[in-house]
Design a protein around this motif. Structure first.
Motif, PDB file in Angstrom:
ATOM      1  N   UNK A 170       0.816  -1.215   0.000  1.00  0.00           N
ATOM      2  CA  UNK A 170       0.000   0.000   0.000  1.00  0.00           C
ATOM      3  C   UNK A 170       0.854   1.271   0.000  1.00  0.00           C
ATOM      4  N   UNK A 171       2.168   1.111  -0.125  1.00  0.00           N
ATOM      5  CA  UNK A 171       3.053   2.253  -0.236  1.00  0.00           C
ATOM      6  C   UNK A 171       3.604   2.775   1.064  1.00  0.00           C
ATOM      7  N   UNK A 172       3.464   2.025   2.155  1.00  0.00           N
ATOM      8  CA  UNK A 172       3.952   2.464   3.461  1.00  0.00           C
ATOM      9  C   UNK A 172       5.403   2.062   3.670  1.00  0.00           C
ATOM     10  N   UNK A 173       6.085   2.797   4.540  1.00  0.00           N
ATOM     11  CA  UNK A 173       7.390   2.381   5.053  1.00  0.00           C
ATOM     12  C   UNK A 173       7.123   1.590   6.326  1.00  0.00           C
ATOM     13  N   UNK A 174       7.739   0.430   6.470  1.00  0.00           N
ATOM     14  CA  UNK A 174       7.410  -0.475   7.570  1.00  0.00           C
ATOM     15  C   UNK A 174       8.641  -0.764   8.424  1.00  0.00           C
ATOM     16  N   UNK A 175       8.435  -0.713   9.730  1.00  0.00           N
ATOM     17  CA  UNK A 175       9.411  -1.142  10.725  1.00  0.00           C
ATOM     18  C   UNK A 175       8.822  -2.372  11.403  1.00  0.00           C
ATOM     19  N   UNK A 176       9.621  -3.416  11.550  1.00  0.00           N
ATOM     20  CA  UNK A 176       9.119  -4.645  12.155  1.00  0.00           C
ATOM     21  C   UNK A 176       9.913  -5.043  13.367  1.00  0.00           C
ATOM     22  N   UNK A 177       9.231  -5.342  14.476  1.00  0.00           N
ATOM     23  CA  UNK A 177       9.927  -5.770  15.677  1.00  0.00           C
ATOM     24  C   UNK A 177      10.013  -7.294  15.720  1.00  0.00           C
ATOM     25  N   UNK A 178      11.086  -7.775  16.343  1.00  0.00           N
ATOM     26  CA  UNK A 178      11.266  -9.207  16.465  1.00  0.00           C
ATOM     27  C   UNK A 178      12.497  -9.529  17.278  1.00  0.00           C
ATOM     28  N   UNK A 179      12.751 -10.797  17.454  1.00  0.00           N
ATOM     29  CA  UNK A 179      13.920 -11.250  18.202  1.00  0.00           C
ATOM     30  C   UNK A 179      15.185 -11.027  17.381  1.00  0.00           C
ATOM     31  N   UNK A 180      16.314 -11.195  18.030  1.00  0.00           N
ATOM     32  CA  UNK A 180      17.595 -11.070  17.332  1.00  0.00           C
ATOM     33  C   UNK A 180      17.665 -12.063  16.170  1.00  0.00           C
TER      34      UNK A 180
END
Length: 311
Positions: A170-180
């Motif tokens: 959809x044209x967004x910039x995404x940051x994703x959280x997660x484990x190492x």
């Protein structure tokens, strides 16, 4: 036919493989031979008996809502499908009784859509429930549009990894959280990965100094506790984990069947904008082991049951 059932509430240990009659069909149903079925956290929740006050369980219960398969038979009053059609489906009834941990199931045509041509059976089976949840959260609840900066908590999980891709489409910039351990996988989805823990706020602020426009919590476990520190003014926040109490104004996302949404997921997959990562595939008679892996909470993407037996 073979099916996996439980006769009482419990964990993976209550599952057993049994022989049952083929499903019966009304005139407005179709009979689907299931090639693959996906596991979802809801399977464990309902199997534990936790929602028993809200939903009837008619024992024995065959769990599972997701499927990918081939239509074997159509009822005389059914339109839109014919034998041989390859389909995916979100097959859920008002009571827990018939499910997709089985070789066959009868389903309503409205619960089905054509299988994406470019996905394997295992990938296709993982699309309906997790995909609908992600799509409805990103598109309908958060109303993500081009130019938004979106944060997805639990970006490597079944719903999270699809939500990342839908937001990017959809044209967004995404940051994703997660484990190492999940950082490389999250980056492969097109998101900027950040690690859980004390450094999360600093990492996000460095990447998005003006704040986050939309936040989706797919992980729970206090993920929204950082929202005040990272959200932009007027940020939209949604959760699939019933965590709304952690941050005022959070939208609880409840999955519902929507044929248009399911069709759009198929289109996104065939456009090359959405794929399903399969963590591991189990034969049908190893459903208990598959549920144990799911309960561990460390799978990337989806865990799948194939319509085969381990020899």
């Amino acid at each position: 036919m073979k099916a996996v059932q439980y006769q009482k509430f419990g964990g993976p240990e209550v599952l057993e493989v049994v022989d049952v009659p083929d499903p019966k069909m009304f005139s407005d149903l179709v009979l689907v031979r299931i090639e693959a079925a996906a596991l979802n956290p809801a399977d464990l929740g309902f199997q534990s008996g936790a929602p028993d006050a809200l939903v009837d369980s008619l024992f024995p219960v065959t769990p599972g809502w997701d499927l990918a398969g081939v239509i074997e038979q159509v009822g005389v009053a059914t339109t839109g499908f014919r034998p041989g059609d390859e389909v995916i489906g979100f097959v859920r009834d008002k009571a827990m009784h018939y499910g997709t941990y089985a070789e066959k199931i009868s389903a309503e045509p409205r619960q089905l859509a054509r299988k994406p041509r470019n996905l394997s059976w295992a990938q296709a089976a993982g699309l309906p429930v997790a995909g609908l949840t992600a799509y409805q959260a990103i598109v309908h609840s958060l109303e993500v549009t081009a130019g938004d900066t979106v944060l997805v908590h639990g970006a490597s999980g079944g719903v999270g990894h699809l939500a990342v891709q839908i937001a990017i489409a959809r044209g967004a910039r995404v940051i994703g959280t997660g484990s190492e351990a999940s950082q490389e996988f999250i980056a492969s989805l097109g998101a900027t990965p950040v690690r859980y823990g004390d450094e999360l706020v600093g990492q996000v602020r460095k990447i998005a100094p003006d704040g986050i426009d939309a936040i989706l919590d797919t992980a729970g476990r206090g993920s929204l506790s950082t929202t005040h520190a990272i959200a932009a003014l007027g940020a939209r926040v949604a959760s699939i984990t019933l965590s709304a109490a952690e941050y005022p104004g959070t939208i609880d996302v409840f999955l519902h069947l929507d044929g248009d949404d399911l069709t759009r997921l198929v289109e996104l997959a065939e456009e090359g904008k959405l794929t399903v990562h399969v963590d591991r595939i189990f034969p049908l008679d190893q459903a208990a082991q598959a549920q144990q892996l799911l309960a561990g909470g460390h799978a990337r993407g989806k865990i799948i049951l194939e319509n085969r037996m381990e020899v």
